[in-house]
Design a protein around this motif. Structure first.
Motif, PDB file in Angstrom:
ATOM      1  N   TRP A 294       6.842  -0.396  10.871  1.00 23.84           N
ATOM      2  CA  TRP A 294       7.127   0.551   9.786  1.00 23.84           C
ATOM      3  C   TRP A 294       8.569   1.060   9.832  1.00 23.84           C
ATOM      4  O   TRP A 294       9.358   0.813   8.934  1.00 23.84           O
ATOM      5  CB  TRP A 294       6.103   1.690   9.812  1.00 23.84           C
TER       6      TRP A 294
ATOM      7  N   ASP B 187       2.594  -3.114   9.262  1.00 20.13           N
ATOM      8  CA  ASP B 187       2.291  -1.868   8.539  1.00 20.13           C
ATOM      9  C   ASP B 187       2.283  -2.121   7.033  1.00 20.13           C
ATOM     10  O   ASP B 187       2.134  -3.270   6.567  1.00 20.13           O
ATOM     11  CB  ASP B 187       3.300  -0.782   8.958  1.00 20.13           C
ATOM     12  N   ASP B 188       2.453  -1.082   6.277  1.00 20.69           N
ATOM     13  CA  ASP B 188       2.380  -1.095   4.808  1.00 20.69           C
ATOM     14  C   ASP B 188       3.329  -2.136   4.205  1.00 20.69           C
ATOM     15  O   ASP B 188       4.394  -2.410   4.754  1.00 20.69           O
ATOM     16  CB  ASP B 188       2.787   0.314   4.336  1.00 20.69           C
TER      17      ASP B 188
ATOM     18  N   TRP C  59      -2.275  -2.921   8.903  1.00 21.14           N
ATOM     19  CA  TRP C  59      -2.366  -1.609   8.256  1.00 21.14           C
ATOM     20  C   TRP C  59      -3.165  -1.727   6.960  1.00 21.14           C
ATOM     21  O   TRP C  59      -2.969  -2.672   6.201  1.00 21.14           O
ATOM     22  CB  TRP C  59      -0.949  -1.135   7.934  1.00 21.14           C
TER      23      TRP C  59
ATOM     24  N   ARG D 157       1.997  10.923  -3.689  1.00 22.49           N
ATOM     25  CA  ARG D 157       2.635   9.668  -3.252  1.00 22.49           C
ATOM     26  C   ARG D 157       2.353   8.544  -4.269  1.00 22.49           C
ATOM     27  O   ARG D 157       2.028   7.427  -3.895  1.00 22.49           O
ATOM     28  CB  ARG D 157       2.151   9.245  -1.877  1.00 22.49           C
TER      29      ARG D 157
ATOM     30  N   LYS E 274      -4.854  -0.207  11.584  1.00 23.08           N
ATOM     31  CA  LYS E 274      -4.376   1.165  11.346  1.00 23.08           C
ATOM     32  C   LYS E 274      -4.911   1.582   9.982  1.00 23.08           C
ATOM     33  O   LYS E 274      -4.528   1.013   8.958  1.00 23.08           O
ATOM     34  CB  LYS E 274      -2.847   1.186  11.354  1.00 23.08           C
TER      35      LYS E 274
ATOM     36  N   ASP F  47      -4.983   4.084   7.206  1.00 21.64           N
ATOM     37  CA  ASP F  47      -4.137   5.179   6.742  1.00 21.64           C
ATOM     38  C   ASP F  47      -4.788   5.917   5.573  1.00 21.64           C
ATOM     39  O   ASP F  47      -5.741   5.424   4.947  1.00 21.64           O
ATOM     40  CB  ASP F  47      -2.782   4.586   6.316  1.00 21.64           C
TER      41      ASP F  47
ATOM     42  N   ASN G 289      -2.930   8.557   2.664  1.00 22.00           N
ATOM     43  CA  ASN G 289      -1.660   9.239   2.457  1.00 22.00           C
ATOM     44  C   ASN G 289      -1.610  10.294   1.372  1.00 22.00           C
ATOM     45  O   ASN G 289      -0.538  10.600   0.862  1.00 22.00           O
ATOM     46  CB  ASN G 289      -0.570   8.197   2.199  1.00 22.00           C
TER      47      ASN G 289
ATOM     48  N   CYS H 272      -5.182   7.329  10.718  1.00 21.06           N
ATOM     49  CA  CYS H 272      -3.872   7.872  10.372  1.00 21.06           C
ATOM     50  C   CYS H 272      -4.013   8.527   9.009  1.00 21.06           C
ATOM     51  O   CYS H 272      -4.765   8.044   8.163  1.00 21.06           O
ATOM     52  CB  CYS H 272      -2.876   6.710  10.303  1.00 21.06           C
TER      53      CYS H 272
ATOM     54  N   SER I 214      -0.984  10.039   6.813  1.00 20.32           N
ATOM     55  CA  SER I 214       0.424  10.438   6.827  1.00 20.32           C
ATOM     56  C   SER I 214       0.740  11.012   8.205  1.00 20.32           C
ATOM     57  O   SER I 214       1.289  12.099   8.333  1.00 20.32           O
ATOM     58  CB  SER I 214       0.717  11.488   5.767  1.00 20.32           C
ATOM     59  N   GLY I 215       0.363  10.300   9.226  1.00 23.45           N
ATOM     60  CA  GLY I 215       0.440  10.837  10.582  1.00 23.45           C
ATOM     61  C   GLY I 215      -0.828  11.608  10.857  1.00 23.45           C
ATOM     62  O   GLY I 215      -1.934  11.107  10.668  1.00 23.45           O
TER      63      GLY I 215
ATOM     64  N   TRP J 167      -2.969   8.191  14.822  1.00 18.56           N
ATOM     65  CA  TRP J 167      -1.502   8.281  14.793  1.00 18.56           C
ATOM     66  C   TRP J 167      -1.168   9.768  14.713  1.00 18.56           C
ATOM     67  O   TRP J 167      -1.423  10.431  13.716  1.00 18.56           O
ATOM     68  CB  TRP J 167      -0.967   7.472  13.620  1.00 18.56           C
TER      69      TRP J 167
ATOM     70  N   ASP K 206       3.781  11.399  11.880  1.00 16.68           N
ATOM     71  CA  ASP K 206       4.856  10.530  11.403  1.00 16.68           C
ATOM     72  C   ASP K 206       6.177  10.928  12.030  1.00 16.68           C
ATOM     73  O   ASP K 206       7.184  10.248  11.841  1.00 16.68           O
ATOM     74  CB  ASP K 206       4.983  10.637   9.879  1.00 16.68           C
TER      75      ASP K 206
HETATM   76  C1  DGJ Z   1       2.046   6.928   6.631  1.00 17.04           C
HETATM   77  C2  DGJ Z   1       1.908   6.566   8.063  1.00 17.04           C
HETATM   78  O1  DGJ Z   1       1.730   7.684   8.836  1.00 17.04           O
HETATM   79  C3  DGJ Z   1       3.116   5.740   8.472  1.00 17.04           C
HETATM   80  O2  DGJ Z   1       3.077   5.479   9.835  1.00 17.04           O
HETATM   81  C4  DGJ Z   1       3.114   4.481   7.667  1.00 17.04           C
HETATM   82  O3  DGJ Z   1       1.996   3.711   7.982  1.00 17.04           O
HETATM   83  C5  DGJ Z   1       3.141   4.813   6.193  1.00 17.04           C
HETATM   84  N1  DGJ Z   1       2.103   5.736   5.842  1.00 17.04           N
HETATM   85  C6  DGJ Z   1       2.995   3.574   5.367  1.00 17.04           C
HETATM   86  O4  DGJ Z   1       2.857   3.832   4.051  1.00 17.04           O
END
Ligand code: DGJ
Length: 750
Positions: A337, A367-368, A412, A444, A477, A479, A481, A527, A529-530, A546, A549
């Motif tokens: 990432w 990742d993404d 991811w 987002r 992972k 996620d 967000n 995860c 956004s962290g 995670w 971030d």
């Molecule tokens: C948020 C995550 O926490 C980041 O590590 C990463 O994976 C991004 N999203 C990707 O969009």
């Protein structure tokens, strides 16, 4: 036998060092008689919480007995509307609109072990004889409802697990406005509260303050447990430190909206409570239907905050986290990432995997940005097939090429989301969680799928399983967000819209259960956004999260220190990233970054190809060192020693279960001129064992032995800092962002 019952009226739950006593009152309700350090059993506990002989003030007396009022009674599961004016644990609305209830004792039973909770994550027992569960049944004959309060106590832990089940035993529906998982009344208010507050890239900062009269609430209204407040609240004595003093911790095994409160009433009683957030919640309970709350974890310690943390850590590691990775050391990973963001192709990824492999990294995580048209965060969520422009031979082929470099492959995904610009949205616009007659708030640039719907859940299960099958990934992972807005689902009638958020979370749990059970050997990392959903509910399905971030090592000191109050080191994703750091612009030494991230599910989040040869060599050494200590770092008993919230210095350590090894870390954020010597009192060692330690002063290496009691009572003296005059070859700590990590090995058993 950890549960004692006397005359079917008094219940004493006894764990390793903890007692929890409940007594039946004359009005049929339950009294919270005692919670704290273990006491011997006795046949009658009524003298422990005597009610006042004279009436207090102008109270209401529901028994027509002027010496009894709920107003000053310490209750086990309080309701509102008769004579208790504090926060209630439950509130229901009958069909005639009344919000009153009066549940009285009807029966109890004790079962060996711990039954599971239907559709909800919960602590489990591995053997029937390691714990017992007490179920106390209460009935409200006017409402026709049955309430079961469940308590589990483990013989060898300082933990009480609680949840509640409510059943409609009548013919008419009623609705639940609030049904908390646990409430406890404590006899005084001489406490300080601790909570973990934050925001995106500033998660779980420790916040400690003296209790004040009145109600203090933390909660989430965001549809996820959220980084604003973790679903956790602790109380401790004003003099409680990391290793001394009493503390109580309360955590909720739930990933959606929660509420935790502490209330000091006019008689200086303290009511502590946790459960589903009653805000924007209601649930219609039809005839014969039941509702089960999430589980609350109540922990007691007489040995400081480290005591409650260690109880949470070992409970979660041993009896919450499941599957193949529960006790397995986690692979050192490289995540692309921060190395590439969305800008990569197959060639770049394979070359990253190659460099990672050279450094000793074991897992490459893509990742993404790998799926159809995903070149920024505005499109494609929901379309889980590879972008052939970036990966011309598909995901499976990329994964094989990565594995050829002798690293395993991880991927991811963000399955709960949908982009407006996606094939999925074109096909199923009705799958979005939103109020159709109102504008939708983007987050987002994406929307949330309506996980209350079973066809949406099934779609996610099927699509994500396909991704895992095609790539044969050994790591995922997961996620998430954005938070939830415009919470409305057309799957439910108007009068049941208050159920949407909880049904979303239940839908998510069903999806997670299905996917993680289909791929038992895959390591899942959650995860949002962290750390926007770092909670025990997610840990039940995914053994690590995670953490944030924010990969800046200075910021991570606070984030990881705070997180460790509840969550084990093995559950905290922690990576070394490039400098200047992408979240703060700060430049810290590579060693400092390593020393922070090594206390976690460790990895790198940078482009090794952009590092200079010296740094690459240093990273290879870090990885070698990490691997040799990995078991101890991830699964040892963790102690916080110096808090980054209190000073410029942080220290923590981990000790092996047999006390034969320990790793101690010290961090100084800013250089201090003409600094005094620094002594850190260690913890958890065997007082009579002799330990050898090696340390460095500049280029000089020293070795010496100390006894455990010396290290714990006198302390370990940090090697001298730069004295401000002459920097020699032996100057070890020089400049800002200094750190050291020492290994203590038992050379003579005590
Ligand atoms: C948020 C995550 O926490 C980041 O590590 C990463 O994976 C991004 N999203 C990707 O969009």
């Amino acid at each position: 036998m950890p549960i004692f019952v006397h005359d079917s009226r008094q219940f004493h739950l006894q764990g390793r060092n903890v007692s929890y006593v409940i007594r039946l009152l004359d009005n049929g309700q339950l009294e919270q008689t005692y919670f704290g350090k273990k006491v011997a059993d006795r046949s009658d506990f009524s003298g422990l919480a005597p009610l006042p002989a004279e009436p207090l003030g102008n109270a209401n007396f529901p028994l027509k007995d002027s010496s009894f009022s709920l107003e000053w009674t310490r209750q086990e599961y309080p309701s509102f509307g008769t004579s208790d004016f504090r926060e209630p644990a439950l509130q229901l609305t009958e069909s005639i609109g009344s919000r009153l209830s009066h549940f009285t004792f009807s029966a109890y039973d004790i079962v060996k072990g711990k039954p599971s909770l239907a559709g909800l994550p919960a602590v489990y027992a591995e053997a029937e004889d390691e714990c017992e569960t007490l179920n106390i049944t209460l009935e409200d004959d006017i409402l026709n409802a049955r309430l079961i309060l469940s308590y589990t106590v483990f013989h060898d832990r300082d933990v009480i697990l609680r949840h509640v089940e409510l059943t409609n035993t009548g013919k008419e529906s009623f609705s639940i406005n609030r049904l908390m998982s646990a409430s406890i009344d404590l006899p005084h208010s001489d406490f300080e509260r601790i909570q973990l507050d934050g925001a995106w890239i500033r998660e779980r900062h420790l916040n400690r303050a003296k209790l004040q009269p009145g109600l203090h609430v933390i909660d989430s209204k965001k549809g996820v447990s959220s980084s604003w407040h973790n679903p956790f609240l602790a109380l401790c004595s004003p003099d409680t430190s990391e290793n001394e003093g009493e503390a109580i911790g309360l955590n909720l095994i739930y990933s959606g909206n929660f509420r935790a409160s502490v209330e000091v009433d006019t008689y200086d009683t303290t009511r502590l409570m946790i459960g589903l957030n009653p805000f924007d919640f209601s649930w219609t309970l039809g005839s014969g239907e039941s509702f089960q709350t999430p589980e609350a974890v109540l922990v007691y310690s007489a040995s400081g905050l480290n005591g409650i943390s260690q109880s949470f850590h070992s409970l979660y590691q041993d009896r919450l986290i499941r599957g193949a990775w529960k006790t397995k050391e986690r692979p050192v990973l490289l995540n692309n990432w921060e190395a590439t963001y969305f800008d990569f192709d197959e060639k770049k990824l394979v070359s990253l995997a190659d460099s990672a492999s050279d450094l000793g990294i074991e897992l490459f995580v893509l990742d993404d940005g790998w799926f159809e048209g995903r070149n920024n965060d505005k499109t494609s969520l929901g379309d889980w097939t590879a972008d052939l422009k970036k990966l011309p031979e598909g995901l499976g082929s990329l994964a094989d090429k990565v594995r050829e470099k002798k690293v395993s492959f991880g991927i991811w995904v963000e399955p709960e989301m949908i982009s407006e610009k996606s094939r999925l949205y074109e096909t199923h616009p009705e799958w979005v969680l939103r109020a159709p007659h109102r504008p939708h708030t983007p987050g987002r640039h994406q929307m949330v799928l309506d996980l209350t719907k079973q066809d949406v859940q099934d779609y996610i299960i099927e699509e994500i399983c396909k991704v895992l099958e095609e790539s044969n990934a050994s790591y995922v992972k997961w996620d998430m967000n954005r938070t939830l807005t415009e919470v409305y689902s057309d799957s439910l009638p108007a009068d049941r819209q208050g159920e949407v958020l909880h049904r979303y979370t239940l839908g998510l749990y069903r999806v997670l259960d299905a996917i993680t059970s289909r791929f038992p050997d895959v390591l899942f990392e959650s995860c949002a956004s962290g750390g926007n959903r770092f909670d025990p509910g997610m840990l039940y399905y995914m053994p690590q999260t995670w953490t944030s971030d924010n990969t800046d090592a200075v910021e991570r000191l606070k984030i990881q220190y705070g997180t460790s109050l509840v969550y084990p080191v093995s559950s905290m994703g922690a990576h070394v990233s490039a400098v200047p750091n992408h979240q703060t612009g700060r430049v810290t030494p590579l060693d400092f970054r390593f020393h922070v991230a090594m206390f976690g599910a460790f990895g790198y989040e940078l482009d090794p190809e952009k590092m200079n040869p010296a740094d690459r060599q240093a990273v290879a050494k870090q990885i070698e060192r990490f691997k040799s200590e990995r078991g101890l770092l991830q699964f040892g008993t963790f102690y916080r020693l110096l808090s980054p919230f209190e000073s410029n210095d942080t220290a923590w350590m981990t000790v092996s279960k047999d006390q034969s090894e320990a790793i101690v870390a010290f961090y100084r954020v800013l250089a201090k001129p003409n600094s005094s010597m620094k002594r850190i009192r260690l913890a958890g060692l065997h007082p009579e064992s002799e330990y050898e330690v090696e340390w460095q002063e500049g280029s000089r290496i020293h070795t010496r032995t100390y006894f455990g009691d010396e290290l714990m009572n006198i302390g370990w003296q940090v090697p001298p800092f730069y004295n401000g005059t002459v920097k020699t070859a032996h100057t070890h700590f020089y400049g800002d962002f200094q750190s050291a990590v020492w290994k203590f090995r038992e050379v003579k058993k005590g």
